[in-house]
Scaffold this active site. Structure first.
Site, PDB file in Angstrom:
ATOM      1  N   ASP A  13     -15.514  -0.704  -6.393  1.00  0.00           N
ATOM      2  CA  ASP A  13     -14.852  -1.116  -5.147  1.00  0.00           C
ATOM      3  C   ASP A  13     -13.789  -0.132  -4.682  1.00  0.00           C
ATOM      4  OD1 ASP A  13     -16.428  -3.398  -5.277  1.00  0.00           O
ATOM      5  OD2 ASP A  13     -14.910  -4.505  -6.397  1.00  0.00           O
ATOM      6  N   LYS A  16     -16.471   3.399  -1.737  1.00  0.00           N
ATOM      7  CA  LYS A  16     -17.586   4.365  -1.697  1.00  0.00           C
ATOM      8  C   LYS A  16     -18.379   4.264  -0.397  1.00  0.00           C
ATOM      9  CE  LYS A  16     -18.974   2.484  -5.588  1.00  0.00           C
ATOM     10  NZ  LYS A  16     -17.802   1.682  -5.966  1.00  0.00           N
ATOM     11  N   LYS A  18     -17.552   3.268   2.598  1.00  0.00           N
ATOM     12  CA  LYS A  18     -16.855   3.842   3.756  1.00  0.00           C
ATOM     13  C   LYS A  18     -16.991   5.371   3.764  1.00  0.00           C
ATOM     14  CE  LYS A  18     -12.555   5.248   5.626  1.00  0.00           C
ATOM     15  NZ  LYS A  18     -11.246   5.067   6.160  1.00  0.00           N
ATOM     16  N   ALA A  39     -23.738  -4.287  -6.410  1.00  0.00           N
ATOM     17  CA  ALA A  39     -22.849  -3.502  -5.546  1.00  0.00           C
ATOM     18  C   ALA A  39     -22.587  -4.233  -4.238  1.00  0.00           C
ATOM     19  CB  ALA A  39     -23.502  -2.150  -5.246  1.00  0.00           C
ATOM     20  N   GLY A  40     -21.437  -3.958  -3.657  1.00  0.00           N
ATOM     21  CA  GLY A  40     -21.109  -4.435  -2.315  1.00  0.00           C
ATOM     22  C   GLY A  40     -20.312  -3.323  -1.662  1.00  0.00           C
ATOM     23  N   ARG A 143     -39.099  -1.447 -22.357  1.00  0.00           N
ATOM     24  CA  ARG A 143     -40.471  -1.144 -21.913  1.00  0.00           C
ATOM     25  C   ARG A 143     -41.275  -2.386 -21.552  1.00  0.00           C
ATOM     26  NH1 ARG A 143     -40.806   2.522 -27.081  1.00  0.00           N
ATOM     27  NH2 ARG A 143     -39.725   0.672 -27.743  1.00  0.00           N
ATOM     28  N   GLN A 221     -20.797   0.832  -8.509  1.00  0.00           N
ATOM     29  CA  GLN A 221     -19.820   0.489  -9.564  1.00  0.00           C
ATOM     30  C   GLN A 221     -18.843   1.669  -9.737  1.00  0.00           C
ATOM     31  OE1 GLN A 221     -23.478  -0.289 -10.516  1.00  0.00           O
ATOM     32  NE2 GLN A 221     -22.876  -1.927  -9.151  1.00  0.00           N
ATOM     33  N   ALA A 296     -16.572  -7.963  -2.151  1.00  0.00           N
ATOM     34  CA  ALA A 296     -17.312  -7.823  -0.886  1.00  0.00           C
ATOM     35  C   ALA A 296     -18.502  -8.780  -0.833  1.00  0.00           C
ATOM     36  CB  ALA A 296     -17.797  -6.375  -0.747  1.00  0.00           C
ATOM     37  N   LYS A 328      -7.214   3.725   0.345  1.00  0.00           N
ATOM     38  CA  LYS A 328      -6.299   2.591   0.463  1.00  0.00           C
ATOM     39  C   LYS A 328      -4.841   2.966   0.227  1.00  0.00           C
ATOM     40  CE  LYS A 328      -8.326  -1.479  -0.064  1.00  0.00           C
ATOM     41  NZ  LYS A 328      -9.112  -2.653  -0.465  1.00  0.00           N
ATOM     42  N   SER A 329      -4.481   4.199   0.581  1.00  0.00           N
ATOM     43  CA  SER A 329      -3.089   4.590   0.395  1.00  0.00           C
ATOM     44  C   SER A 329      -2.187   3.756   1.300  1.00  0.00           C
ATOM     45  CB  SER A 329      -2.903   6.079   0.669  1.00  0.00           C
ATOM     46  OG  SER A 329      -3.603   6.453   1.815  1.00  0.00           O
ATOM     47  N   SER A 408      -7.740   8.226   2.726  1.00  0.00           N
ATOM     48  CA  SER A 408      -8.157   7.135   3.613  1.00  0.00           C
ATOM     49  C   SER A 408      -6.965   6.219   3.858  1.00  0.00           C
ATOM     50  CB  SER A 408      -9.306   6.370   2.950  1.00  0.00           C
ATOM     51  OG  SER A 408      -9.646   5.247   3.707  1.00  0.00           O
ATOM     52  N   VAL A 409      -6.714   5.924   5.160  1.00  0.00           N
ATOM     53  CA  VAL A 409      -5.510   5.155   5.505  1.00  0.00           C
ATOM     54  C   VAL A 409      -5.845   3.821   6.187  1.00  0.00           C
ATOM     55  CG1 VAL A 409      -3.971   7.156   5.621  1.00  0.00           C
ATOM     56  CG2 VAL A 409      -5.250   6.487   7.667  1.00  0.00           C
TER      57      VAL A 409
HETATM   58  P1  GDP Z   1     -17.180   0.081  -2.549  1.00  0.00           P
HETATM   59  O1  GDP Z   1     -17.899  -0.928  -3.372  1.00  0.00           O
HETATM   60  O2  GDP Z   1     -16.662   1.215  -3.375  1.00  0.00           O
HETATM   61  O3  GDP Z   1     -17.966   0.569  -1.377  1.00  0.00           O
HETATM   62  O4  GDP Z   1     -15.887  -0.660  -1.969  1.00  0.00           O
HETATM   63  P2  GDP Z   1     -15.827  -2.157  -1.375  1.00  0.00           P
HETATM   64  O5  GDP Z   1     -16.460  -2.164  -0.040  1.00  0.00           O
HETATM   65  O6  GDP Z   1     -16.322  -3.148  -2.368  1.00  0.00           O
HETATM   66  O7  GDP Z   1     -14.269  -2.380  -1.314  1.00  0.00           O
HETATM   67  C1  GDP Z   1     -13.432  -1.548  -0.573  1.00  0.00           C
HETATM   68  C2  GDP Z   1     -12.680  -2.420   0.435  1.00  0.00           C
HETATM   69  O8  GDP Z   1     -11.589  -1.701   0.937  1.00  0.00           O
HETATM   70  C3  GDP Z   1     -13.522  -2.791   1.649  1.00  0.00           C
HETATM   71  O9  GDP Z   1     -13.111  -4.037   2.113  1.00  0.00           O
HETATM   72  C4  GDP Z   1     -13.182  -1.685   2.652  1.00  0.00           C
HETATM   73  O10 GDP Z   1     -13.360  -2.097   3.998  1.00  0.00           O
HETATM   74  C5  GDP Z   1     -11.721  -1.490   2.340  1.00  0.00           C
HETATM   75  N1  GDP Z   1     -11.200  -0.128   2.564  1.00  0.00           N
HETATM   76  C6  GDP Z   1     -11.830   1.059   2.373  1.00  0.00           C
HETATM   77  N2  GDP Z   1     -10.968   2.074   2.571  1.00  0.00           N
HETATM   78  C7  GDP Z   1      -9.785   1.517   2.893  1.00  0.00           C
HETATM   79  C8  GDP Z   1      -8.485   2.055   3.183  1.00  0.00           C
HETATM   80  O11 GDP Z   1      -8.254   3.253   3.162  1.00  0.00           O
HETATM   81  N3  GDP Z   1      -7.497   1.149   3.451  1.00  0.00           N
HETATM   82  C9  GDP Z   1      -7.707  -0.196   3.457  1.00  0.00           C
HETATM   83  N4  GDP Z   1      -6.687  -0.983   3.721  1.00  0.00           N
HETATM   84  N5  GDP Z   1      -8.905  -0.716   3.187  1.00  0.00           N
HETATM   85  C10 GDP Z   1      -9.926   0.115   2.889  1.00  0.00           C
HETATM   86  P1  IMO Z   2     -19.495  -1.660  -6.285  1.00  0.00           P
HETATM   87  O1  IMO Z   2     -20.676  -0.728  -6.180  1.00  0.00           O
HETATM   88  C1  IMO Z   2     -16.880  -3.965  -8.924  1.00  0.00           C
HETATM   89  C2  IMO Z   2     -18.728  -5.706 -12.517  1.00  0.00           C
HETATM   90  C3  IMO Z   2     -18.861  -7.215 -12.609  1.00  0.00           C
HETATM   91  C4  IMO Z   2     -18.764  -7.404 -14.112  1.00  0.00           C
HETATM   92  C5  IMO Z   2     -19.509  -6.189 -14.657  1.00  0.00           C
HETATM   93  C6  IMO Z   2     -20.962  -6.446 -15.031  1.00  0.00           C
HETATM   94  O2  IMO Z   2     -19.326  -2.559  -5.117  1.00  0.00           O
HETATM   95  O3  IMO Z   2     -18.256  -0.901  -6.654  1.00  0.00           O
HETATM   96  P2  IMO Z   2     -23.187  -6.829 -13.602  1.00  0.00           P
HETATM   97  O4  IMO Z   2     -23.528  -7.864 -12.570  1.00  0.00           O
HETATM   98  O5  IMO Z   2     -23.291  -5.425 -13.138  1.00  0.00           O
HETATM   99  O6  IMO Z   2     -23.916  -7.047 -14.900  1.00  0.00           O
HETATM  100  O7  IMO Z   2     -21.621  -7.102 -13.953  1.00  0.00           O
HETATM  101  O8  IMO Z   2     -19.446  -5.210 -13.637  1.00  0.00           O
HETATM  102  N1  IMO Z   2     -19.328  -5.090 -11.304  1.00  0.00           N
HETATM  103  C7  IMO Z   2     -18.614  -4.593 -10.283  1.00  0.00           C
HETATM  104  N2  IMO Z   2     -17.280  -4.585 -10.057  1.00  0.00           N
HETATM  105  N3  IMO Z   2     -17.714  -3.360  -8.060  1.00  0.00           N
HETATM  106  C8  IMO Z   2     -19.048  -3.345  -8.286  1.00  0.00           C
HETATM  107  O9  IMO Z   2     -19.910  -2.642  -7.508  1.00  0.00           O
HETATM  108  C9  IMO Z   2     -19.563  -4.013  -9.419  1.00  0.00           C
HETATM  109  N4  IMO Z   2     -20.798  -4.205  -9.921  1.00  0.00           N
HETATM  110  C10 IMO Z   2     -20.637  -4.848 -11.081  1.00  0.00           C
HETATM  111  O10 IMO Z   2     -17.822  -7.864 -11.925  1.00  0.00           O
HETATM  112  O11 IMO Z   2     -17.425  -7.299 -14.524  1.00  0.00           O
HETATM  113 MG    MG Z   3     -17.837  -2.985  -3.790  1.00  0.00          MG
END
Ligand code: GDP
Ligand code: IMO
Ligand code: MG
Length: 422
Positions: A13, A16, A18, A39-40, A143, A221, A296, A328-329, A408-409
């Site tokens: 999270d 990535k 963005k 992933a989200g 397998r 992840q 997410a 997220k600075s 990123s701001v």
């Molecule tokens: P990812 O899984 O790595 O793609 O990240 P996520 O989407 O799960 O979580 C990142 C969250 O931070 C999302 O809600 C984005 O919209 C938000 N985000 C990304 N960059 C920034 C930033 O620079 N500032 C703020 N405030 N939010 C951000």
């Molecule tokens: P993105 O790509 C944050 C965490 C779960 C759990 C552990 C194992 O959005 O960054 P799983 O379902 O993979 O067997 O869960 O990994 N986890 C994540 N945490 N961001 C993710 O993806 C994650 N995908 C899995 O919360 O602790």
């Molecule tokens: Mg995510």
């Protein structure tokens, strides 16, 4: 040409989705190499917000090839939901998205097994996303898995055999379930999958490179969730690190180019497992609130804490990170003081090296910085950066030995400051 890799350096999270979207105009193809709908990845632009789970984040910039690689595990039901929602919002992907025939399928019983294993672990549960990720990768390595390409020949037989194995395990665990409706939906979703180009992605990607096309690999992840190098056993079941892009796409190590390491200016984690810099006080709550730190996809509250340079140094080393991206600075804009963990104290001894086990006895050693107390969300150039912010970034660059290319701001595509071009 080489494949550039963008991956998370913390517990996921990091932002990535963005940044992949921001970088997409520079590339001909965007690929996912591991993970699945656990992933989200969030993208925001033109007042719209999208969350992608299995589909690469390069789909919104038009005319790019997007590839789901062999290292990914795919749930046809969730994939269909994702693709249909995008089509409904005007983004039809059928001509733009290809799927590796070698990607493994998440079966309905994999989801049930995920829940059953978590229930059996009780207090020690991992806190998985419940998407069947662990059981699907287990079957791959054991397998016993089913691959996307299998749906083209004699699939029912293969499916029945795999399902039977799962049923035996679930019986042993005394786990009751009913998958009739889910199974029907799953088979319908398999038919839907056939609309997309099911390809031998390793050939396609290597051909692109030979033709001088540029490829970006999007990690899911983060490094601290890697099955080998993360906080085992509280990890996911794939190699989230740079090496995973080689096996997850069929790209030779010498064909990896830039490695973009992405991190938040602080740190979060969702699910169970150790997190040395986690804050249980008002500051942690403030980070959660200001950073909107909720999953997410699952909506789960993310645990928050200060940046951990012991873990980040380790992540930079394992991945061979060549450029850093700080996200997220803006969340730290209002803080009087900012802390960074530079070492761990383990049994009274300080270490800067990431240890075998980051159990509860790990105590973070912090250095403090004055906050910049300035709203950075509308800044468009690094010339506007406050002095205190520059000092924080310089400190991180020195500690990690790698330059910060992007800051990123804010969540929007436009709220991105590129400090230098390559
Ligand atoms: P990812 O899984 O790595 O793609 O990240 P996520 O989407 O799960 O979580 C990142 C969250 O931070 C999302 O809600 C984005 O919209 C938000 N985000 C990304 N960059 C920034 C930033 O620079 N500032 C703020 N405030 N939010 C951000
Ligand atoms: P993105 O790509 C944050 C965490 C779960 C759990 C552990 C194992 O959005 O960054 P799983 O379902 O993979 O067997 O869960 O990994 N986890 C994540 N945490 N961001 C993710 O993806 C994650 N995908 C899995 O919360 O602790
Ligand atoms: Mg995510």
């Amino acid at each position: 040409m080489k494949v550039d890799v963008l991956l998370g350096l913390q517990w996921g999270d990091e932002g990535k989705g963005k940044v992949v979207d921001v970088l997409t105009p520079k590339y001909d193809a965007i690929t996912r190499f591991q993970g699945g709908p656990n992933a989200g990845h969030t993208l925001e632009f033109e007042g719209q917000k999208y969350v992608l789970r299995s589909i690469p984040s390069g789909i919104f910039q038009g005319g790019k090839t997007n590839i789901i690689g062999n290292g990914v595990v795919l749930d046809p039901i969730l994939f269909r939901q994702e693709a249909e929602a995008l089509a409904a919002s005007g983004h039809d992907l059928t001509g733009q998205l290809c799927i590796s025939k070698k990607a493994h399928l998440i079966m309905p019983t994999h989801r049930i097994l995920d829940a059953a294993y978590e229930a059996a672990k009780g207090e020690a549960k991992i806190g998985t996303t419940g998407k069947g990720i662990g059981p699907t990768y287990t079957d791959k390595v054991g397998r016993n898995g089913l691959r996307v390409g299998d749906i083209l020949h004699n699939f029912d037989e293969k499916y029945a055999l795999a399902k039977k194995k799962h049923e035996t395990i679930l019986k042993g665990l005394n786990y009751t379930y009913d998958i009739a409706a889910l199974e029907k939906e799953w088979f319908e979703a398999l038919e839907y999958l056939k609309r997309f180009r099911l390809i031998d992605s390793e050939h396609v990607i290597n051909r692109l490179l030979k033709e001088g096309k540029s490829v970006l690999a999007e990690g899911a992840q983060g490094t601290m969730l890697d099955v080998d190098f993360g906080s085992y056993p509280f990890v996911t079941s794939s190699n989230t690190v740079c090496a995973g892009a080689c096996t997850g796409l069929g790209v030779a190590p010498r064909n990896i180019g830039e490695v973009y390491g992405i991190f938040k200016a602080y740190c979060t984690r969702v699910g169970s497992g150790p997190f040395p810099t986690e804050l249980f006080d008002e500051t942690g709550e403030k980070l959660c609130e200001l950073g909107h730190e909720f999953g997410a996809v699952t909506g789960r509250k993310r645990r928050c804490g200060w940046i951990d340079l012991v873990a980040l140094r380790y992540a930079v080393m394992i991945n061979g990170v060549s450029q850093l991206i700080m996200m997220k600075s803006d969340v730290l804009d209002g803080f009087d003081t900012i802390k960074a963990c530079v070492a761990y104290r383990v049994n009274g001894e300080e270490t800067e090296e990431f240890p075998f086990d980051i159990c509860e006895s790990v105590e973070p050693v912090y250095v403090e910085f004055p906050g910049w107390k300035t709203d950075m969300t509308k800044m468009t150039s690094e010339d506007e950066f406050p002095e205190e912010f520059n000092a924080y970034v310089s400190f991180l660059e020195e500690e990690l030995g790698v330059p910060v290319k992007i800051v990123s701001v804010g969540p929007d595509r436009e709220q991105t400051i590129v400090r230098y071009e390559d």
